[in-house]
Scaffold this active site. Structure first.
Site, PDB file in Angstrom:
ATOM      1  N   ASN A   1      -9.849   0.003  -0.729  1.00 35.18           N
ATOM      2  CA  ASN A   1      -8.388   0.090  -0.642  1.00 35.18           C
ATOM      3  C   ASN A   1      -7.786  -0.544  -1.904  1.00 35.18           C
ATOM      4  O   ASN A   1      -7.824  -1.764  -2.066  1.00 35.18           O
ATOM      5  CB  ASN A   1      -7.920  -0.643   0.617  1.00 35.18           C
ATOM      6  CG  ASN A   1      -6.414  -0.564   0.814  1.00 35.18           C
ATOM      7  OD1 ASN A   1      -5.680  -0.142  -0.087  1.00 35.18           O
ATOM      8  ND2 ASN A   1      -5.954  -0.983   1.978  1.00 35.18           N
TER       9      ASN A   1
ATOM     10  N   CYS B   1       0.815  -1.216   0.000  1.00 34.32           N
ATOM     11  CA  CYS B   1       0.000   0.000   0.000  1.00 34.32           C
ATOM     12  C   CYS B   1       0.852   1.272   0.000  1.00 34.32           C
ATOM     13  O   CYS B   1       0.359   2.352  -0.337  1.00 34.32           O
ATOM     14  CB  CYS B   1      -0.936   0.009   1.203  1.00 34.32           C
ATOM     15  SG  CYS B   1      -2.088  -1.372   1.192  1.00 34.32           S
TER      16      CYS B   1
ATOM     17  N   HIS C   1      -3.473   7.619   1.581  1.00 34.53           N
ATOM     18  CA  HIS C   1      -3.800   6.252   1.161  1.00 34.53           C
ATOM     19  C   HIS C   1      -5.211   5.953   1.666  1.00 34.53           C
ATOM     20  O   HIS C   1      -5.545   6.258   2.807  1.00 34.53           O
ATOM     21  CB  HIS C   1      -2.781   5.287   1.757  1.00 34.53           C
ATOM     22  CG  HIS C   1      -3.163   3.850   1.576  1.00 34.53           C
ATOM     23  ND1 HIS C   1      -3.572   3.336   0.359  1.00 34.53           N
ATOM     24  CD2 HIS C   1      -3.217   2.814   2.465  1.00 34.53           C
ATOM     25  CE1 HIS C   1      -3.854   2.050   0.503  1.00 34.53           C
ATOM     26  NE2 HIS C   1      -3.660   1.717   1.763  1.00 34.53           N
TER      27      HIS C   1
HETATM   28  N1  ACO Z   1     -18.645  -8.105   8.438  1.00 38.65           N
HETATM   29  C1  ACO Z   1     -19.186  -8.309   9.644  1.00 38.65           C
HETATM   30  N2  ACO Z   1     -18.475  -8.582  10.743  1.00 38.65           N
HETATM   31  C2  ACO Z   1     -17.142  -8.623  10.619  1.00 38.65           C
HETATM   32  C3  ACO Z   1     -16.495  -8.411   9.381  1.00 38.65           C
HETATM   33  C4  ACO Z   1     -17.301  -8.157   8.263  1.00 38.65           C
HETATM   34  N3  ACO Z   1     -16.796  -7.916   7.035  1.00 38.65           N
HETATM   35  N4  ACO Z   1     -15.166  -8.527   9.554  1.00 38.65           N
HETATM   36  C5  ACO Z   1     -14.968  -8.779  10.863  1.00 38.65           C
HETATM   37  N5  ACO Z   1     -16.160  -8.842  11.502  1.00 38.65           N
HETATM   38  C6  ACO Z   1     -16.410  -9.098  12.914  1.00 38.65           C
HETATM   39  C7  ACO Z   1     -15.306  -9.869  13.578  1.00 38.65           C
HETATM   40  O1  ACO Z   1     -15.459 -11.251  13.361  1.00 38.65           O
HETATM   41  C8  ACO Z   1     -15.474  -9.472  15.006  1.00 38.65           C
HETATM   42  O2  ACO Z   1     -16.534 -10.236  15.541  1.00 38.65           O
HETATM   43  P1  ACO Z   1     -16.480 -10.752  17.067  1.00 38.65           P
HETATM   44  O3  ACO Z   1     -16.438  -9.505  17.899  1.00 38.65           O
HETATM   45  O4  ACO Z   1     -17.756 -11.533  17.196  1.00 38.65           O
HETATM   46  O5  ACO Z   1     -15.237 -11.577  17.177  1.00 38.65           O
HETATM   47  C9  ACO Z   1     -15.958  -8.025  14.926  1.00 38.65           C
HETATM   48  O6  ACO Z   1     -16.433  -7.844  13.590  1.00 38.65           O
HETATM   49  C10 ACO Z   1     -14.874  -7.003  15.215  1.00 38.65           C
HETATM   50  O7  ACO Z   1     -13.709  -7.363  14.459  1.00 38.65           O
HETATM   51  P2  ACO Z   1     -12.426  -6.477  14.486  1.00 38.65           P
HETATM   52  O8  ACO Z   1     -11.413  -7.046  13.566  1.00 38.65           O
HETATM   53  O9  ACO Z   1     -12.013  -6.223  15.922  1.00 38.65           O
HETATM   54  O10 ACO Z   1     -13.002  -5.098  13.890  1.00 38.65           O
HETATM   55  P3  ACO Z   1     -12.315  -3.708  13.774  1.00 38.65           P
HETATM   56  O11 ACO Z   1     -13.146  -2.681  14.414  1.00 38.65           O
HETATM   57  O12 ACO Z   1     -10.849  -3.762  14.120  1.00 38.65           O
HETATM   58  O13 ACO Z   1     -12.415  -3.433  12.203  1.00 38.65           O
HETATM   59  C11 ACO Z   1     -10.981  -3.473  10.283  1.00 38.65           C
HETATM   60  C12 ACO Z   1     -11.753  -4.290  11.301  1.00 38.65           C
HETATM   61  C13 ACO Z   1     -11.974  -2.685   9.479  1.00 38.65           C
HETATM   62  C14 ACO Z   1     -10.187  -4.404   9.390  1.00 38.65           C
HETATM   63  C15 ACO Z   1     -10.042  -2.512  11.026  1.00 38.65           C
HETATM   64  O14 ACO Z   1      -9.284  -3.185  11.994  1.00 38.65           O
HETATM   65  C16 ACO Z   1      -9.124  -1.804  10.110  1.00 38.65           C
HETATM   66  O15 ACO Z   1      -9.521  -1.034   9.266  1.00 38.65           O
HETATM   67  N6  ACO Z   1      -7.829  -1.996  10.284  1.00 38.65           N
HETATM   68  C17 ACO Z   1      -6.846  -1.355   9.446  1.00 38.65           C
HETATM   69  C18 ACO Z   1      -6.368  -2.353   8.507  1.00 38.65           C
HETATM   70  C19 ACO Z   1      -6.417  -1.939   7.093  1.00 38.65           C
HETATM   71  O16 ACO Z   1      -6.985  -0.953   6.680  1.00 38.65           O
HETATM   72  N7  ACO Z   1      -5.760  -2.753   6.319  1.00 38.65           N
HETATM   73  C20 ACO Z   1      -5.675  -2.558   4.932  1.00 38.65           C
HETATM   74  C21 ACO Z   1      -4.303  -2.867   4.441  1.00 38.65           C
HETATM   75  S1  ACO Z   1      -3.084  -1.964   5.274  1.00 38.65           S
HETATM   76  C22 ACO Z   1      -3.381  -0.492   4.893  1.00 38.65           C
HETATM   77  O17 ACO Z   1      -3.700  -0.209   3.782  1.00 38.65           O
HETATM   78  C23 ACO Z   1      -3.263   0.504   5.988  1.00 38.65           C
END
Ligand code: ACO
Length: 327
Positions: A279, A115, A249
């Site tokens: 993304n 990224c 980004h």
């Molecule tokens: N739909 C519904 N529920 C979901 C989904 C989905 N697509 N994905 C995860 N969940 C659930 C999980 O299973 C979890 O359930 P549980 O509480 O019963 O165990 C719950 O949602 C919370 O999951 P988390 O992973 O803790 O959710 P979070 O608030 O951290 O959001 C996310 C996840 C959106 C990926 C976030 O962590 C994020 O944006 N992180 C940054 C990573 C990123 O952007 N990466 C891209 C590549 S790197 C970059 O470009 C920066």
């Protein structure tokens, strides 16, 4: 710093025609529109058609950037494609593009920094042009990230999309304090296991899929990006008040909003395309730049800040005074 500037004089973009909405996704993976919007800001993403390649998208974006300033492939000395999803393991996507564009005088290679690939490629092109290794460069971010997704893994497959963006850089000896004003890159391989692909030519026979501990990546993002931005501002002898636009980004609206708050920028000075593009990895910054230049928000002579973080971890920030002095 020398009087040589490396100007950013054009931008082009390409998005595949096929759109996959959150509703479309919820038909085959356990997710819903509300969760995706709330946690990420994403409403849809573009996905390559069968047979549509990363090089095809890169070529369309490059042609648009060239046409906007009346240049041809033969005018280009350097082509860098930032991609993690090349057409083939080798030759590089850039070499293929060099041929397709008729850029017979250009040196061409790919850069892989996921990224952060676009800010990495900008820094390399800036250094090469500044040191006299050519006059004009095409820097392209192009990704078919959908090819790396496990479509059963709801924690990753909802986040990404495909596309390409391209900019033209031009070495100039008279446009003092225009163009790329500073560029900061960082790597910390100690965190390589929080975001990676579980495959590749030397570790397995398969291409593999994206694996991510999203909340860990999230925790690194705003802190590392804002500290890189502080370094970039200091290196350019600027403050936030000199920045007209943040083109971040586009990974997650919460990371983008976090950066806006940290930098204390007004909301309308931050370009957001994550809702429509998701993304697109290395393509996300030039795609967003293209939207904001195309709709007239970013104007000639305005200062634009880029920042990106990706798997590695790799991250960086760039400050650019966009365009060229008017005669
Ligand atoms: N739909 C519904 N529920 C979901 C989904 C989905 N697509 N994905 C995860 N969940 C659930 C999980 O299973 C979890 O359930 P549980 O509480 O019963 O165990 C719950 O949602 C919370 O999951 P988390 O992973 O803790 O959710 P979070 O608030 O951290 O959001 C996310 C996840 C959106 C990926 C976030 O962590 C994020 O944006 N992180 C940054 C990573 C990123 O952007 N990466 C891209 C590549 S790197 C970059 O470009 C920066």
């Amino acid at each position: 710093m020398s009087d040589i500037s490396v100007l950013m004089t054009s931008v082009g973009a390409y998005l595949p025609k096929k759109i996959l909405t959150n509703e479309d996704l919820s038909a085959f993976v356990d997710t819903d529109d509300e969760w995706i919007r709330q946690r990420t800001g994403i409403t849809q993403r573009h996905i390559v058609a069968d047979g549509e390649l990363t090089s095809d998208m890169a070529r369309e974006a490059a042609l648009q950037a060239l046409q906007r300033v009346g240049l041809d492939g033969v005018d280009i000395d350097l082509i860098i494609v930032a991609t993690t999803t090349p057409d083939d393991t080798f030759p590089s996507t850039a070499a293929k593009l060099q041929h397709q564009l008729g850029a017979v005088y250009a040196v061409a290679f790919d850069v892989q920094a996921v990224c952060a690939g676009f800010v990495y490629a900008l820094d390399i092109a800036d250094a090469m042009l500044r040191s006299g290794r050519g006059k004009r460069a095409l820097v392209i971010g192009a990704e078919s990230f959908s090819k790396l997704l496990d479509w059963q893994d709801r924690s990753t497959c909802v986040l990404f999309g495909d596309g390409a963006g391209a900019v033209i850089l031009e070495r100039d000896e008279y446009a003092v304090e225009w163009g790329i004003r500073s560029s900061i890159l960082h790597t910390d391989g100690a965190h390589r296991d929080i975001l990676y692909v579980d495959g590749g030519p030397s570790s397995s026979s398969a291409v593999g899929h994206v694996r991510m501990e999203g909340n860990k990546v999230f925790r690194h993002a705003v802190e590392k990006l804002s500290s890189a931005m502080d370094e970039a501002l200091a290196a350019a002898n600027m403050t936030v008040s000199d920045v007209d636009w943040l083109v971040p980004h586009q990974a997650n609206i919460r990371i983008i909003d976090g950066m806006q708050k940290k930098m204390q920028l007004p909301t309308d000075r931050v370009v957001r395309t994550v809702d429509k593009h998701a993304n697109t990895s290395a393509a996300s910054i030039p795609l967003a730049l293209s939207v904001a230049v195309g709709d007239g928000r970013i104007k000639n002579g305005e200062v634009v800040a880029f920042e990106a973080i990706g798997g590695g971890l790799v991250w960086g920030a760039t400050l650019v005074k966009y365009g060229r002095p008017q005669k």
